[in-house]
Design a protein around this motif. Structure first.
Motif, PDB file in Angstrom:
ATOM      1  N   LEU A  97      39.762  27.069  55.647  1.00  0.00           N
ATOM      2  CA  LEU A  97      40.871  26.680  54.958  1.00  0.00           C
ATOM      3  C   LEU A  97      42.094  27.830  55.502  1.00  0.00           C
ATOM      4  CD1 LEU A  97      38.828  26.354  51.805  1.00  0.00           C
ATOM      5  CD2 LEU A  97      39.673  24.722  52.970  1.00  0.00           C
ATOM      6  N   ALA A  98      41.608  28.780  56.061  1.00  0.00           N
ATOM      7  CA  ALA A  98      42.702  30.111  56.192  1.00  0.00           C
ATOM      8  C   ALA A  98      43.968  29.764  56.810  1.00  0.00           C
ATOM      9  CB  ALA A  98      42.085  31.116  57.057  1.00  0.00           C
TER      10      ALA A  98
ATOM     11  N   CYS B  93      39.188  39.003  52.711  1.00  0.00           N
ATOM     12  CA  CYS B  93      38.421  38.018  52.660  1.00  0.00           C
ATOM     13  C   CYS B  93      38.078  37.560  54.362  1.00  0.00           C
ATOM     14  CB  CYS B  93      39.066  36.662  52.270  1.00  0.00           C
ATOM     15  SG  CYS B  93      40.413  35.643  53.147  1.00  0.00           S
ATOM     16  N   PRO B  94      37.277  36.837  54.838  1.00  0.00           N
ATOM     17  CA  PRO B  94      37.103  36.482  56.131  1.00  0.00           C
ATOM     18  C   PRO B  94      38.248  35.973  56.799  1.00  0.00           C
ATOM     19  CG  PRO B  94      35.278  35.697  54.981  1.00  0.00           C
ATOM     20  CD  PRO B  94      36.358  36.087  53.782  1.00  0.00           C
ATOM     21  N   GLY B  95      39.165  35.109  56.260  1.00  0.00           N
ATOM     22  CA  GLY B  95      40.475  34.755  56.809  1.00  0.00           C
ATOM     23  C   GLY B  95      40.083  34.016  58.150  1.00  0.00           C
TER      24      GLY B  95
ATOM     25  N   CYS C 241      37.013  31.312  58.471  1.00  0.00           N
ATOM     26  CA  CYS C 241      37.196  30.543  57.264  1.00  0.00           C
ATOM     27  C   CYS C 241      38.230  29.222  57.753  1.00  0.00           C
ATOM     28  CB  CYS C 241      37.984  31.018  56.082  1.00  0.00           C
ATOM     29  SG  CYS C 241      38.200  30.027  54.698  1.00  0.00           S
TER      30      CYS C 241
ATOM     31  N   SER D 142      44.047  38.206  51.388  1.00  0.00           N
ATOM     32  CA  SER D 142      43.613  37.147  51.569  1.00  0.00           C
ATOM     33  C   SER D 142      44.209  36.317  52.629  1.00  0.00           C
ATOM     34  CB  SER D 142      44.036  36.178  50.207  1.00  0.00           C
ATOM     35  OG  SER D 142      43.493  36.931  49.221  1.00  0.00           O
ATOM     36  N   GLY D 143      43.635  35.479  53.205  1.00  0.00           N
ATOM     37  CA  GLY D 143      43.954  34.692  54.614  1.00  0.00           C
ATOM     38  C   GLY D 143      44.478  33.438  53.984  1.00  0.00           C
ATOM     39  N   CYS D 144      44.488  33.181  52.753  1.00  0.00           N
ATOM     40  CA  CYS D 144      45.440  32.024  52.431  1.00  0.00           C
ATOM     41  C   CYS D 144      45.408  32.166  50.786  1.00  0.00           C
ATOM     42  CB  CYS D 144      44.701  30.567  52.940  1.00  0.00           C
ATOM     43  SG  CYS D 144      43.339  30.212  51.488  1.00  0.00           S
TER      44      CYS D 144
ATOM     45  N   GLY E 226      40.390  37.156  48.343  1.00  0.00           N
ATOM     46  CA  GLY E 226      40.694  38.485  48.723  1.00  0.00           C
ATOM     47  C   GLY E 226      41.487  39.250  47.674  1.00  0.00           C
TER      48      GLY E 226
ATOM     49  N   ASN F 297      44.244  30.554  48.547  1.00  0.00           N
ATOM     50  CA  ASN F 297      43.105  30.571  47.701  1.00  0.00           C
ATOM     51  C   ASN F 297      42.629  31.880  46.810  1.00  0.00           C
ATOM     52  OD1 ASN F 297      42.568  27.890  47.469  1.00  0.00           O
ATOM     53  ND2 ASN F 297      41.472  28.116  49.562  1.00  0.00           N
ATOM     54  N   ALA F 298      42.972  32.923  47.819  1.00  0.00           N
ATOM     55  CA  ALA F 298      43.127  34.337  46.968  1.00  0.00           C
ATOM     56  C   ALA F 298      41.571  34.850  46.936  1.00  0.00           C
ATOM     57  CB  ALA F 298      43.782  34.383  45.623  1.00  0.00           C
TER      58      ALA F 298
END
Ligand code: SF4
Lengths: 113, 166, 557
Positions: C424-425, C416-418, C422, C457-459, C464, C461-462
């Motif tokens: 939210l990351a 994901c952009p992370g 992002c 994933s960077g958080c 990725g 929220n998954a």
């Protein structure tokens, strides 16, 4: 933001411009895209004043996501202490050609990780 | 509180039971109704939460002329489903959404079976009636069947199709 | 592919006008930010760290060359010359301005595209098998059903303000290439065991994020014409009873989990009964209309085997290596499905420049009947390539940096952009993907390791999909630093499984070394012909813990 949740000084006010989305910094009067020109609050009174400015500017629809961020002063430039806000003031770490780091290389050298 | 329907602002003839004694149409809660509350005269409105059970409300269909569904926030979409279910269960009276809905939800609310929206103080000043009325004409026709709307894209397609393809 | 008729066209244009008006009302103060946020999100417009981000729907992953060129134009005119393909088959631009968003939507509408419901607490863009309509293992093309759902879910009056986001996936092949069990609702086209007729099996309650869950079958078989009534029943139960008191408990998976599968099924049954007959003739008619757009292409009559292709394979090892990973069996003789990796070693996964988009659009015209696909693995697909053309295509792709031979291998990483983009990351994802790819850059080594999916994933929220990666990496914040948790044994296929946490979080520097140890352990213990995930399943994730321990210099294992 309540006074209790405000970070300790030194601190700056960061937000995103409502219409552009760009990261902007509060200077003594108005907003700037240049992190070096940010007004730095050195006392908690000044931080609280910034928080008031943040609320008013959001209400006037100038900016969104306004937040007070604690910083270190590196070569006179404010560098956010938390890595999240540091990325916000620099740009994507994987694209050094984009964002503030490209626009203000001096700042990036001083404030970068 | 300001009340509006598809034609614009309208006067609210009902008053809340909680506002004290009054003559004329009144709005009561399910609990007040169970306690035998009755307006002094005329029509009876029933105010319910968006979590109300259709079966509990259904029993009063014959005695109430208005049902008010409370929207605690505009992002809480339970009221849309409850309205749809009350209409399905046969409620033929007036259905009112009460809460801070926004104009962009007006067409959804009417489609789900609401007739009118009751807004909190100050909102209509910020979002004047023209914005609410304008929101109703933003889309010529929707995709979904089975809701209260004059025509759907599926119907338009069918009308458009050459005879042979029908 | 599907083409808008006058009504679809009008609908999308009206949506653009509506958003233009919404932006104006935000500017003049009729809408507060709290009121505007869900409206802009339902038009795919987020506020990220550095700028707004616009997420464009690529319905069920299908794009035309013309649409890709329009995206390139938008990237140049309104963004910074590139876009990012996501795990939901969408495309994201990272630098648009709010004031330009309505004009961008207008350009999208010109090529029959939109951003409707690519975010927000509503039914999101419907995803599907990226090989739909061409895969040899297909029971029925899922795209007509996906398009039917796209239309039905667009501005649904009852389900636009759900407790939380709602993701639907459709698959029509025997192999699940759409990660069905990670979706709030999944529709699986199946053949009835006795009658042989095709219909729909419906799953619900899957989802990643905090508390990952595997979807469960809630409707065994809904015949044709009964799909939308069943979907509406599921949505209605969820909208009325899904939790709204806690954002992290608001997805349908929590409702299904809390009340239990039998009770959930009973509520759907009750809802269906209250609604009356579930068969809808108009659904059958509409599906038939849509299906005409997806009729089998006019393929040339070709021999199943291509001499030029075999000769090129034999003569060029790099080409053979690429072909081994990129090709998938096509239903037409003499054709192949080609997956094009958007994971160059060291590049951000899923990113594509506007120049690459234009070049790719030309190749799609020349070699794939003007059509392409986006896969949930953030790669692109050319679905109709003649085997005779494969070598020429490969050479042309190489000229644009698009011939990386790693599809399905360890460097084909989903990320994901992370925190690079992002808001939210909690940590960055892209640099981790880059570092791992660099460590395993050697093509021979990658091919020796074989199929292996790393997902980052960077958080929590998954986005990725890290829970269902063979190796999953989750970026978190720990004591003011970025920290990475590694899971093992996740599986995104029909045998879906959630990965098992291996140990405490690692620093960014330690993470690639830890991955290497896991891979070395696999290489040392695999049986002949056994893939990474097969070895993990045979030995259990626990067996790998020893290999993993000791990597961290910062914390005790
Ligand atoms: S997983 Fe988290 S960091 Fe990554 S894109 Fe999703 S919300 Fe952002």
């Amino acid at each position: 933001m309540t006074a209790a949740s405000l970070p300790p000084p030194p601190a700056i006010l960061i937000a995103n411009d409502l219409l552009d989305g760009d990261v902007v910094f509060r200077k003594s009067d108005g907003w700037t895209r240049d992190p070096r020109a940010a007004f730095i609050a050195y006392t908690s009174d000044e931080t609280q004043a910034l928080a008031l400015v943040a609320r008013e500017a959001e209400a006037r629809r100038e900016v969104v996501e306004a937040s007070i961020v604690d910083v270190d002063i590196r070569d006179g430039a404010p560098a956010p202490r938390h890595f999240r806000e540091r990325f916000k003031t620099l740009g994507p770490s994987v694209r050094p050609d984009l964002g503030k780091q490209a626009q203000f290389p001096d700042y990036a050298r001083a404030a970068g990780a | 509180m300001k009340l509006l329907d598809r034609n614009g602002l309208k006067a609210d003839v009902y008053r809340r039971m909680s506002e004290g004694q009054f003559d004329g149409p009144g709005i009561v809660s399910l609990a007040e109704l169970a306690d035998g509350a009755q307006p002094a005269a005329g029509k009876l409105g029933l105010a319910i939460e968006n979590t109300a059970n259709v079966r509990d409300v259904e029993r009063h269909f014959d005695s109430v002329t208005l049902i008010v569904i409370h929207f605690p926030s505009f992002g809480d979409g339970r009221g849309f489903t409850l309205a749809r279910r009350l209409r399905r269960a046969g409620f033929g009276g007036t259905l009112r959404a009460s809460g801070p809905l926004i104009p962009d939800q007006f067409a959804f609310a009417l489609a789900c079976g609401f007739d009118e929206v009751e807004l909190p103080e100050g909102q209509i000043e910020r979002q004047p009636v023209e914005q609410w009325r304008g929101a109703l004409t933003a889309f010529s026709a929707p995709y979904q069947q089975g809701y209260r709307r004059p025509r759907t894209i599926l119907e338009e397609r069918r009308r458009n199709a050459p005879e042979a393809a029908r | 592919m599907y083409r808008y008729d006058e009504f679809d066209e009008r609908f999308v244009r009206e949506r653009v006008a509506q958003f233009r008006d919404q932006v104006q009302r935000r500017i003049d103060g009729a809408l507060t930010e709290e009121e505007f946020r869900p409206l802009r999100l339902q038009n795919g417009l987020y506020l990220q760290l550095h700028a707004y981000m616009l997420r464009i729907a690529v319905p069920y992953g299908v794009l035309s060359s013309r649409q890709l060129r329009a995206l390139a134009t938008i990237a140049d005119r309104y963004d910074r010359g590139y876009g990012h393909f996501t795990t939901r088959q969408n495309l994201q631009f990272n630098w648009p301005k709010l004031r330009d968003a309505p004009d961008i939507l207008e350009l999208l509408a010109d090529v029959q595209m939109h951003t409707i419901q690519t975010s927000g607490n509503c039914i999101r863009n419907t995803t599907a098998d990226q090989f739909a309509g061409v895969a040899a293992d297909e029971i029925e093309d899922p795209r007509p059903v996906a398009e039917l759902i796209r239309q039905w879910s667009s501005l649904h009056p009852e389900f636009a303000f759900l407790p939380r986001k709602f993701k639907i996936a459709v698959n029509g092949a025997t192999e699940d290439r759409a990660v069905l069990k990670a979706h709030d609702v999944a529709v699986r086209i199946i053949r009835h065991a006795e009658t042989g007729e095709t219909g729909y099996q419906i799953l619900a309650g899957g989802g990643l994020g905090r508390t990952p869950m595997i979807g469960k079958i809630v409707v065994d078989f809904a015949p044709k014409g009964h799909l939308l009534s069943h979907l509406e029943a599921v949505m209605r139960v969820y909208n009325a009873q899904g939790r709204r008191d806690n954002k992290y408990k608001a997805r349908i998976k929590i409702l299904v989990h809390e009340i239990g599968l039998p009770e959930f099924k009973a509520r759907i049954a009750a809802e269906l009964e209250a609604e009356g007959p579930s068969f809808r003739q108009e659904e059958v008619d509409e599906l038939a209309r849509i299906a005409t757009f997806f009729a089998r292409k006019e393929y040339e009559t070709l021999a199943p085997h291509s001499r030029p292709y075999e000769r090129a394979r034999a003569a060029n090892r790099d080409f053979a290596q690429w072909a081994d990973t990129a090709l998938f069996a096509h239903k037409a003789d003499g054709y192949a499905i080609v997956t094009v990796s958007l994971k160059p070693i060291g590049g951000p996964p899923g990113d594509m420049t506007s120049d690459q988009m234009r070049a790719f659009a030309d190749l799609a015209d020349r070699y794939s009947l003007g059509e392409l696909r986006v896969s949930h693995a953030q790669n692109l697909v050319l679905p109709h390539v003649k085997k005779d053309d494969l070598f020429a295509l490969w050479r042309a792709l190489g000229e644009h940096g698009l011939s990386t031979a790693n599809v399905g291998l360890i460097t084909d990483i989903i990320a994901c952009p992370g925190l690079d983009y992002c808001a939210l990351a909690t940590a960055r994802s892209i640099p981790i993907a880059q570092a791992i790819a660099q460590r395993f850059a050697d093509p021979a080594r990658q091919h020796d390791i074989g199929p292996l999916n790393i997902k980052i994933s960077g958080c929590i929220n998954a986005c990725g999909h890290h829970h269902v990666g063979h190796i999953g990496i989750l970026g978190l914040e720990k004591s003011g630093r970025e920290s990475y948790q590694i899971t093992l044994g996740g599986d995104a296929s029909w045998n879906a499984a959630i990965g098992e946490l291996l140990g405490p979080g690692l620093t960014a520097d330690e993470t690639p070394a830890a991955i290497e140890r896991l891979v070395d352990f696999y290489l040392a213990h695999r049986l002949s012909g056994e893939t990474f995930i097969e070895t993990v399943k045979r030995l259990g994730a626990g067996a790998f813990k020893g290999a993993f321990a000791g990597v961290s210099r910062h914390e005790a294992a």
